[in-house]
Design an enzyme around this catalytic site. Sequence first.
Site, PDB file in Angstrom:
ATOM      1  N   GLU A   1      42.674  34.975  52.267  1.00 56.58           N
ATOM      2  CA  GLU A   1      42.520  34.700  53.700  1.00 56.58           C
ATOM      3  C   GLU A   1      41.115  34.968  54.223  1.00 56.58           C
ATOM      4  OE1 GLU A   1      43.326  39.167  53.661  1.00 56.58           O
ATOM      5  OE2 GLU A   1      43.660  37.423  52.384  1.00 56.58           O
TER       6      GLU A   1
ATOM      7  N   HIS B   1      43.241  38.672  47.894  1.00 53.75           N
ATOM      8  CA  HIS B   1      43.008  38.172  49.249  1.00 53.75           C
ATOM      9  C   HIS B   1      42.501  36.726  49.189  1.00 53.75           C
ATOM     10  CE1 HIS B   1      43.383  42.050  51.386  1.00 53.75           C
ATOM     11  NE2 HIS B   1      42.849  42.577  50.297  1.00 53.75           N
TER      12      HIS B   1
ATOM     13  N   CYS C   1      47.917  41.332  49.664  1.00 56.19           N
ATOM     14  CA  CYS C   1      47.518  42.666  49.228  1.00 56.19           C
ATOM     15  C   CYS C   1      48.556  43.727  49.634  1.00 56.19           C
ATOM     16  CB  CYS C   1      46.117  43.003  49.737  1.00 56.19           C
ATOM     17  SG  CYS C   1      45.317  44.349  48.812  1.00 56.19           S
TER      18      CYS C   1
END
Length: 235
Positions: free
Chosen positions: A175, A173, A87
């Site tokens: 993660e 994202h 990001c």
Amino acid sequence: MKPVAIFRHAAIEGPGLLAEFLDEQSIPWQLICIDAGEAVPISASAFSGLVLMGGPMSVNDELPWISPVLALIREAVALDIPVLGHCLGGQLMSKALGGSVTRNPVKEIGWGRVAVVDREIASDWLGDRYEFEVFHWHGETFSLPAGAQLLLSSGYCAHQGFVSGKHLGLQCHVEMTEAMIRDWCEVGADEIASCPVGSAVQTPAQILAEMTARLPQLHAVARRIYARWVKGLRD
């Protein structure tokens, strides 16, 4: 092995699943908490890789750490040290490598599908996946730096991921953990409430309702991406 440097720009936007993956692979890593005032390292040569996490700020803001981080990314690329951005991290990579970061047509918040653009490149990073659900929380977007190849795209944001050799910049994202999602929904509730809720922005209730079904698939994608990225780490 030298540690992987992981740059955190906001307290609730840590490495999440990436930290678990690196620990499982016995790959050392060092968290650099920019949000807590830690200094940007002088040189990338002390690390086997650089990872840049997300954050609520813009790479176009006049913050004292942004210029040194951009320089560090450029040095890492010149030294063939792999860089990975999530990001804001992907936006920092783009700007460091000559691209630009501008406002996206809409904010994109919550679960959403991304499509694979370059099958030849994607097969190495993503296997046989053609599209998959990821987590989004952004209002800006990056251009592709010179020489980079577009990897991922979505209906609301054309540039969701790019590859440049062993370097990977993501707008989305991958993660995320359950704890991170819950924290973001709580802290970001006012931001969501200020948006015209629709297909590009989900409410916290919608995000949490889909979390149990979406997270295992997201983690499978993230682990595949991380496994490919760590192949480029230097001893």
